[in-house]
Structures are given as structure tokens and as C-alpha cells.
Design a protein around this motif. Sequence first.
Motif, PDB file in Angstrom:
ATOM      1  N   PHE A  88     -51.589 -19.365 120.765  1.00 38.45           N
ATOM      2  CA  PHE A  88     -52.412 -18.367 121.446  1.00 38.45           C
ATOM      3  C   PHE A  88     -51.671 -17.737 122.624  1.00 38.45           C
ATOM      4  O   PHE A  88     -51.705 -16.523 122.810  1.00 38.45           O
ATOM      5  N   TRP A  89     -50.969 -18.580 123.418  1.00 37.45           N
ATOM      6  CA  TRP A  89     -50.247 -18.028 124.566  1.00 37.45           C
ATOM      7  C   TRP A  89     -49.034 -17.213 124.108  1.00 37.45           C
ATOM      8  O   TRP A  89     -48.855 -16.070 124.526  1.00 37.45           O
ATOM      9  N   GLY A  90     -48.202 -17.813 123.252  1.00 41.11           N
ATOM     10  CA  GLY A  90     -47.004 -17.125 122.788  1.00 41.11           C
ATOM     11  C   GLY A  90     -47.346 -15.899 121.961  1.00 41.11           C
ATOM     12  O   GLY A  90     -46.704 -14.848 122.074  1.00 41.11           O
ATOM     13  N   GLY A  91     -48.374 -16.038 121.113  1.00 39.29           N
ATOM     14  CA  GLY A  91     -48.812 -14.881 120.347  1.00 39.29           C
ATOM     15  C   GLY A  91     -49.309 -13.774 121.261  1.00 39.29           C
ATOM     16  O   GLY A  91     -49.087 -12.585 121.006  1.00 39.29           O
ATOM     17  N   GLY A  92     -49.976 -14.181 122.352  1.00 41.55           N
ATOM     18  CA  GLY A  92     -50.446 -13.198 123.322  1.00 41.55           C
ATOM     19  C   GLY A  92     -49.298 -12.465 123.990  1.00 41.55           C
ATOM     20  O   GLY A  92     -49.315 -11.235 124.124  1.00 41.55           O
ATOM     21  N   VAL A  93     -48.274 -13.220 124.415  1.00 33.98           N
ATOM     22  CA  VAL A  93     -47.105 -12.611 125.046  1.00 33.98           C
ATOM     23  C   VAL A  93     -46.400 -11.680 124.059  1.00 33.98           C
ATOM     24  O   VAL A  93     -45.921 -10.599 124.431  1.00 33.98           O
ATOM     25  N   THR A  94     -46.336 -12.093 122.788  1.00 34.63           N
ATOM     26  CA  THR A  94     -45.726 -11.240 121.771  1.00 34.63           C
ATOM     27  C   THR A  94     -46.538  -9.956 121.582  1.00 34.63           C
ATOM     28  O   THR A  94     -45.980  -8.863 121.418  1.00 34.63           O
ATOM     29  N   MET A  95     -47.865 -10.078 121.636  1.00 31.95           N
ATOM     30  CA  MET A  95     -48.714  -8.891 121.537  1.00 31.95           C
ATOM     31  C   MET A  95     -48.503  -7.961 122.721  1.00 31.95           C
ATOM     32  O   MET A  95     -48.563  -6.732 122.584  1.00 31.95           O
ATOM     33  N   TYR A  96     -48.232  -8.546 123.901  1.00 31.93           N
ATOM     34  CA  TYR A  96     -47.908  -7.704 125.053  1.00 31.93           C
ATOM     35  C   TYR A  96     -46.669  -6.860 124.750  1.00 31.93           C
ATOM     36  O   TYR A  96     -46.620  -5.667 125.076  1.00 31.93           O
ATOM     37  N   ALA A  97     -45.657  -7.510 124.147  1.00 29.31           N
ATOM     38  CA  ALA A  97     -44.425  -6.792 123.801  1.00 29.31           C
ATOM     39  C   ALA A  97     -44.716  -5.702 122.774  1.00 29.31           C
ATOM     40  O   ALA A  97     -44.124  -4.616 122.823  1.00 29.31           O
ATOM     41  N   VAL A  98     -45.632  -5.981 121.834  1.00 28.31           N
ATOM     42  CA  VAL A  98     -46.000  -4.985 120.821  1.00 28.31           C
ATOM     43  C   VAL A  98     -46.667  -3.785 121.492  1.00 28.31           C
ATOM     44  O   VAL A  98     -46.348  -2.620 121.195  1.00 28.31           O
ATOM     45  N   ALA A 113     -39.647   4.247 124.738  1.00 28.28           N
ATOM     46  CA  ALA A 113     -38.399   3.519 124.998  1.00 28.28           C
ATOM     47  C   ALA A 113     -38.225   3.205 126.486  1.00 28.28           C
ATOM     48  O   ALA A 113     -37.669   2.168 126.844  1.00 28.28           O
ATOM     49  N   ASP A 114     -38.687   4.095 127.385  1.00 25.99           N
ATOM     50  CA  ASP A 114     -38.558   3.841 128.816  1.00 25.99           C
ATOM     51  C   ASP A 114     -39.397   2.637 129.240  1.00 25.99           C
ATOM     52  O   ASP A 114     -38.960   1.812 130.051  1.00 25.99           O
ATOM     53  N   ALA A 115     -40.599   2.524 128.693  1.00 20.80           N
ATOM     54  CA  ALA A 115     -41.458   1.377 129.009  1.00 20.80           C
ATOM     55  C   ALA A 115     -40.832   0.087 128.492  1.00 20.80           C
ATOM     56  O   ALA A 115     -40.866  -0.949 129.168  1.00 20.80           O
ATOM     57  N   VAL A 116     -40.243   0.151 127.286  1.00 24.38           N
ATOM     58  CA  VAL A 116     -39.587  -1.030 126.708  1.00 24.38           C
ATOM     59  C   VAL A 116     -38.414  -1.477 127.581  1.00 24.38           C
ATOM     60  O   VAL A 116     -38.256  -2.661 127.887  1.00 24.38           O
ATOM     61  N   ALA A 117     -37.594  -0.523 128.001  1.00 26.88           N
ATOM     62  CA  ALA A 117     -36.428  -0.858 128.811  1.00 26.88           C
ATOM     63  C   ALA A 117     -36.837  -1.464 130.148  1.00 26.88           C
ATOM     64  O   ALA A 117     -36.271  -2.466 130.604  1.00 26.88           O
ATOM     65  N   ALA A 118     -37.840  -0.871 130.810  1.00 24.08           N
ATOM     66  CA  ALA A 118     -38.304  -1.392 132.097  1.00 24.08           C
ATOM     67  C   ALA A 118     -38.890  -2.788 131.937  1.00 24.08           C
ATOM     68  O   ALA A 118     -38.624  -3.688 132.747  1.00 24.08           O
ATOM     69  N   ASN A 119     -39.690  -2.980 130.898  1.00 28.58           N
ATOM     70  CA  ASN A 119     -40.278  -4.289 130.645  1.00 28.58           C
ATOM     71  C   ASN A 119     -39.201  -5.327 130.348  1.00 28.58           C
ATOM     72  O   ASN A 119     -39.317  -6.489 130.760  1.00 28.58           O
ATOM     73  N   SER A 120     -38.138  -4.927 129.657  1.00 29.57           N
ATOM     74  CA  SER A 120     -37.036  -5.842 129.351  1.00 29.57           C
ATOM     75  C   SER A 120     -36.388  -6.351 130.633  1.00 29.57           C
ATOM     76  O   SER A 120     -36.169  -7.556 130.806  1.00 29.57           O
ATOM     77  N   VAL A 121     -36.092  -5.423 131.550  1.00 30.57           N
ATOM     78  CA  VAL A 121     -35.457  -5.823 132.810  1.00 30.57           C
ATOM     79  C   VAL A 121     -36.410  -6.666 133.647  1.00 30.57           C
ATOM     80  O   VAL A 121     -36.013  -7.676 134.244  1.00 30.57           O
ATOM     81  N   ALA A 122     -37.692  -6.291 133.693  1.00 26.83           N
ATOM     82  CA  ALA A 122     -38.677  -7.062 134.467  1.00 26.83           C
ATOM     83  C   ALA A 122     -38.786  -8.492 133.942  1.00 26.83           C
ATOM     84  O   ALA A 122     -38.871  -9.443 134.730  1.00 26.83           O
ATOM     85  N   ASN A 123     -38.786  -8.652 132.627  1.00 24.75           N
ATOM     86  CA  ASN A 123     -38.856  -9.990 132.036  1.00 24.75           C
ATOM     87  C   ASN A 123     -37.621 -10.811 132.375  1.00 24.75           C
ATOM     88  O   ASN A 123     -37.717 -12.018 132.657  1.00 24.75           O
ATOM     89  N   ILE A 124     -36.445 -10.171 132.337  1.00 27.72           N
ATOM     90  CA  ILE A 124     -35.211 -10.876 132.668  1.00 27.72           C
ATOM     91  C   ILE A 124     -35.264 -11.385 134.103  1.00 27.72           C
ATOM     92  O   ILE A 124     -34.969 -12.554 134.384  1.00 27.72           O
ATOM     93  N   VAL A 125     -35.662 -10.516 135.030  1.00 29.01           N
ATOM     94  CA  VAL A 125     -35.722 -10.891 136.447  1.00 29.01           C
ATOM     95  C   VAL A 125     -36.728 -12.014 136.654  1.00 29.01           C
ATOM     96  O   VAL A 125     -36.462 -12.996 137.357  1.00 29.01           O
TER      97      VAL A 125
END
Length: 458
Positions: free
Chosen positions: A261-271, A278-290
Amino acid sequence: MGLTGQRLSADKKDLRQFHRTIFAMVLPIALQNFMTAAVSASDAVMLGFLEQEALSAVSLAGQVTFVLNLLITVVVQGTTVLAAQYWGKGDRQTVERILGLALQYMFLVSVVFLCAAFFLPGQLMRIFTNDRELIVRGAEYLRIAGISYVPLGISQVYLCIMKNSGKTAKSTVIGSSSMILNVIFNVVFIFGAFGIIPALGIQGAALATVLATVIQMIWTLLESGKKESIHIRLPYLMKVDMLIRRDFNRYTLPIVGNYFFWGGGVTMYAVIIGHMGADAVAANSVANIVRNLIVCVTKGIGTAGAILVGNELGKNAIETAKRYARQSIVLAAVLGGSSGLLLFMIRPLILSFAALTPDALGYLSGMLLINCYYVVAGSINNMVIGGIFCAGGQSRFGCICDMIVLWLAIIPLAALAAFYLNLPVLAVYLIICMDEGVKVPIVLWYYRKYTWARNLTH
């Protein structure tokens, strides 16, 4: 000195010992967590130097590895639940039986993911994005990186056993060395080297991951063969004690549900974010890394707290386990707050170095501010749900909590905001990051029932 004074003195001495022990465990675990996060960051950052699309593609492809890591975490936590208590009891043979069963499960899971990544990479990428370029580039990464899944699973299970059997520092050396090699291999294969090795880009990042995980697995297998180590025994791999299997399944299945449920939820956030551009994806990628780099210490506290509480429960020292749990929660809150403050302070530095488009940079600025709060609540929940509750075999609550909060509230709200109300990216991201804050009061209420404070050994 009266009895009350003696008791207070003993309690203070016990807490001093607790703090010495937990920080001795936290530092190597946190270092290993940091190195793991740094490797994920290195893939994206180095590819980001080439182009933003490469960063976004590998970030989305990494969601497959994220799901696998969730299942690895499930097996590792199930192993910790029993191994910590049996090690506290002094039953080495049962710890080896637990290891054999965990390796069985991990091998099956990682082989399934290997087959999916190798034969169906395009279909996997379409789950996360409808951008054709990102699908093609991500599939290219997955087909190679999938080879790392089996060695990754085997080595992570054994590193878990090392942490639970008094070899935390050595497990950190192995894990961190593998991560350092991964970063070095990234430089060599992404950009090319010595005029001999060509620049492979995305394929180079995947190849670096494969080589590093294979080396890590070989190292752990050599470590298991040492006389003083917990051994991987072929009889325990081929035939598992049914009592151990029953207990392992009993305490692990709720963890599967929790991470589903938690991991599936986080995956749904990515979806959801993946379909906002693409800009939202890139920003979210960097935010997750940080964020993943920032929370390494708080994750270390959660792992160490689970082991120490589990050891005391295995000794049947229930009151000591309760004291250790209380102190662990306090430490988690303090370190979570410190992590949020640190993130706020380094935010301008991150924005100055992020090689993103102006729109993506604006999204990243807001996402980092939101994460300043998110890491505090996440630290407390990680300690209580992933640490204390699991140490006492009470992981079912986390499963129910995530099912209700994420799937009945946050995900529907985020999807409604993104796809029907067409709210701005940062408004959707704020809704996505509400889950940890909502869970904190519920989790602490259940913690005070002390249903987790029990000895699980036979």
C-alpha cells in the motif's frame, strides 16, 4: 540511597548505554544509506549533464528498482523481526535457518523482476509516462540494469543478517564500498575513459550498477564463509523448518501489505507527476534525490531502533524494550527536525546547481520547501511503523494505516487535483506530501497501546 534512587540511577545508566549503542549502530547504517542514495543520485546527476531527458528517463525507470527495493525491504524487515529476537536470545542456529528462508524468498522475487525488466521494459515504462522518448530511453536502461536484481537481493539479505548479528560496521564497509565502486563505474562508463572505453550514456549507468552489485554479492558470500560469521547453509536453503516458515510468514505478510500500500502509493505519485510534463518529472526526480540523501540518518535510527528493541523483546525484557522505544521516538523526532532545517538551509545551493529549465527549477524550489516538513513526519513514522511495530511483530497496523490514508484519501485527492481540476504542479505535490503528517497522530495513538511489546521467540 533508597530503592527509588537506586532505580532512577539504574534507569539513567541503562539509557546512557542505550544512547551509546544506538549511535554506534546508527553511524554505519546511516553511512550505508547515504551511499545507496548517493549512487541513485549519481546516475541521475551525471546523466543530467548530458541532457534532461536522460535524467527523467532513468528516474522513471528507477521506479521499477524502487518497487523491487520495497520487496527487498519487506524480506529484510521480516528477517530482522525474527533474527533480532533470536540473536538476543543467543540462538545462532535459528538465525541461520531464518537466513536460508529469506534467501529463498529473495531469489524468487528478484528473478521475477529480472525477467520483467529484460523482456518487458517498454511495457514497464508505459506505466509511468506516455512520453515516447522517455519510454524508449528508460527501456534501454532497464534491460541492462535488470541483471543486477538477483545479486542485489542476495547481498541485501546477508547484509541485514550481519547488522542483526553484531557486524553492523562490516556490513557498512561492504555496502559502502559497493556504492563507491558504482559511482566510479558511472564516471567511466557514462562519459568514457582512457580513450578505450566509449561513452555509453544511459547504458553505461546501467552497466555500472550491474558490476557494483555483482562485486557486492561476491564479497558477502566470501564473508559468510568465515568461521565467526553467520553461514549460508545449503540444507537450510533446500529445506526450511516449518515453524520458522510459519513465524516468518506470519510477521512478514503484514509487512508485504504495508509496503504494497505504501510503495504502491509512492509509485502512483510518480505516475501522477509523470503525466504532468517532463519539467515536473525532472523537478520531482531532483527533489526525491535530495530528500533521500537528507533522511539517511533518520532511516538509520529506524533500523537501529528496531534491532535494539527486538533484542530486548527476545530477552523478554519488556520494560527495557519500552524505554528503548520511547527514546528511539524522541531521537527520530529530533533528527527529523534537524534534517528539515538542513534541507531548508541548503535549498538555495541546490537550486543554484540544478541544471533544469526555468519551469522545472520553479517546481523544484516549491518541492524542496514542502519536503522540509515532510522529512520530520516521515522520520517519526519510519521509527514507529517500520522499527518498533515490526520489532514486536505488530506490522499489521502499518498496512491498515497506509491503505486508508494513501489509497482512500491522498491518492484520490491527488488524481482529482491533477487530472480533473487541473491544479498547478505544486498544489498537486503538496497534496501528495500530506500523507506522513496525517499518519503521525494515528501512529502515536496506537503505539501507546503497547500491543507490540511481546516476545516472539520459541
